[in-house]
Write a protein that holds these residues in place. Structure first.
Motif, PDB file in Angstrom:
ATOM      1  N   MET A  45       0.844  -1.202   0.000  1.00 15.15           N
ATOM      2  CA  MET A  45       0.000   0.000   0.000  1.00 15.15           C
ATOM      3  C   MET A  45       0.874   1.243   0.000  1.00 15.15           C
ATOM      4  SD  MET A  45      -2.881   1.679   0.212  1.00 15.15           S
ATOM      5  CE  MET A  45      -4.258   0.618   0.667  1.00 15.15           C
ATOM      6  N   PRO A  46       0.841   2.050  -1.053  1.00 17.63           N
ATOM      7  CA  PRO A  46       0.058   1.941  -2.289  1.00 17.63           C
ATOM      8  C   PRO A  46       0.761   1.056  -3.314  1.00 17.63           C
ATOM      9  CG  PRO A  46       1.333   3.943  -2.349  1.00 17.63           C
ATOM     10  CD  PRO A  46       1.632   3.303  -1.014  1.00 17.63           C
ATOM     11  N   SER A  47       0.063   0.738  -4.395  1.00 21.69           N
ATOM     12  CA  SER A  47       0.650  -0.060  -5.470  1.00 21.69           C
ATOM     13  C   SER A  47       1.373   0.855  -6.455  1.00 21.69           C
ATOM     14  CB  SER A  47      -0.424  -0.866  -6.205  1.00 21.69           C
ATOM     15  OG  SER A  47       0.131  -1.466  -7.359  1.00 21.69           O
ATOM     16  N   LEU A  48       2.695   0.853  -6.388  1.00 17.07           N
ATOM     17  CA  LEU A  48       3.442   1.641  -7.372  1.00 17.07           C
ATOM     18  C   LEU A  48       3.533   0.933  -8.713  1.00 17.07           C
ATOM     19  CD1 LEU A  48       6.294   3.352  -5.330  1.00 17.07           C
ATOM     20  CD2 LEU A  48       4.110   4.272  -6.102  1.00 17.07           C
ATOM     21  N   HIS A  49       3.240  -0.373  -8.744  1.00 13.40           N
ATOM     22  CA  HIS A  49       3.080  -1.009 -10.052  1.00 13.40           C
ATOM     23  C   HIS A  49       1.985  -0.273 -10.840  1.00 13.40           C
ATOM     24  CE1 HIS A  49       5.571  -4.475  -8.953  1.00 13.40           C
ATOM     25  NE2 HIS A  49       5.456  -4.887 -10.202  1.00 13.40           N
ATOM     26  N   VAL A  50       0.874  -0.023 -10.168  1.00 14.73           N
ATOM     27  CA  VAL A  50      -0.230   0.679 -10.822  1.00 14.73           C
ATOM     28  C   VAL A  50       0.118   2.150 -11.034  1.00 14.73           C
ATOM     29  CG1 VAL A  50      -2.642   1.412 -10.570  1.00 14.73           C
ATOM     30  CG2 VAL A  50      -1.964  -0.925  -9.954  1.00 14.73           C
ATOM     31  N   GLY A  51       0.745   2.773 -10.039  1.00 13.74           N
ATOM     32  CA  GLY A  51       1.098   4.181 -10.152  1.00 13.74           C
ATOM     33  C   GLY A  51       2.055   4.444 -11.296  1.00 13.74           C
TER      34      GLY A  51
END
Length: 295
Positions: free
Chosen positions: A171-177
């Motif tokens: 948390m948070p997902s830096l893959h998504v970010g």
């Protein structure tokens, strides 16, 4: 998302050490703040309970699909373990070479958001779904299909190096970010339909992949998007501050009061350089100068 332009072209010999420094600090920070396992598990369960309350639990059906369908699960594991580290640097290099005016702002946005993500890992260590007790119904597809790839049973780290990664940085997902950042860059600067399709498809694909492989919750993905939004807002004043600092240390000599001509040279009013008259000189003055030289 409007990114400011910069007149000065960035130099690779300054950019490369800066990016290495930021990424090194990010990686080291993840290792230092591994967090307490019991606390991380409780945070993960709290997120899962909240999602179920809000009817947002998309992780279970996706994880079952990836687990029971190797044709989906195996490619998804490869995407999770590789694209994060390939696409983002590739787009950075592409911007550096082809869009230098926008590169510095784009790089500043990415780095600011990455540091914000590290703050999230520090204060909210979160156990990913794949590490929850089996009773919660998740399967670690990275471990299930580990024989097909280079990764081990611990995140996307190569075999034997799982101890060098923070398992509770969910948390948070830096893959998504980071995928969102890549999508924005492709949409704004890629040009053409293919680039725009990729700009939409890549972040969405990564979002499904991180949930289906049980590496992130849906709310981790939402938090990754939020972090990128805050990072964009903060990066602009930070870039302005950096520009002022850079201007202060690279100011032209004339700005600091240093003379622009050698000692002993004199100029009269209206002369930009010694010995050079302006067009406002009168004919009489020109005659005087010629007569003086003749004597």
């Amino acid at each position: 998302m409007q990114l400011p332009q910069h007149a000065t072209r960035p130099r690779w010999w300054t950019e490369l050490p800066l990016i290495a420094l930021i990424y090194g600090a990010y990686s080291a920070g993840r290792l230092i703040v591994r967090g307490d396992e019991a606390r991380a598990v409780e945070h993960g369960l709290s997120i899962l309970r909240l999602e179920k309350t809000l009817h947002l639990n998309a992780e279970h059906p996706l994880n079952r699909l990836f687990t029971h369908t190797p044709a989906v699960g195996i490619p998804a594991d490869f995407l999770y373990a590789s694209l994060h580290y390939l696409i983002t640097p590739a787009i950075l290099i592409w911007l550096f070479r082809r869009r230098p005016a926008q590169y510095r702002a784009a790089r500043g946005w990415l780095m600011t958001s990455t540091m914000l993500g590290l703050i999230g890992f520090t204060f909210l260590p979160t156990c990913p779904p794949r590490l929850l007790p089996a009773v919660h119904g998740f399967t670690d597809t990275m471990a299930q299909y580990g024989s097909y790839g280079w990764w081990g049973g611990e995140a996307s780290a190569p075999r034997g190096l799982g101890g060098m990664t923070n398992q509770f940085a969910a948390m948070p997902s830096l893959h998504v970010g980071w995928a969102l950042w890549c999508g924005v860059m492709l949409w704004r600067f890629g040009g053409g339909k293919i680039a725009r399709v990729a700009a939409v498809a890549y972040p969405l694909t990564i979002t499904f992949v991180v949930m289906g492989t049980a590496n992130h919750y849906l709310l981790d993905a939402v938090a990754g998007v939020a972090v990128m939004g805050v990072g964009l807002l903060l990066s602009k004043p930070l870039l302005r501050l950096a520009a002022r600092v850079r201007a202060r240390f690279t100011a032209a000599p004339s700005a600091t009061g240093a003379p622009i001509v050698s000692p002993g040279c004199q100029t009269s009013q209206g002369e930009p350089f010694p010995g050079q008259r302006t067009s406002s000189d009168t004919p009489a003055e020109a005659v005087d100068v010629t007569a003086s030289k003749a004597r």
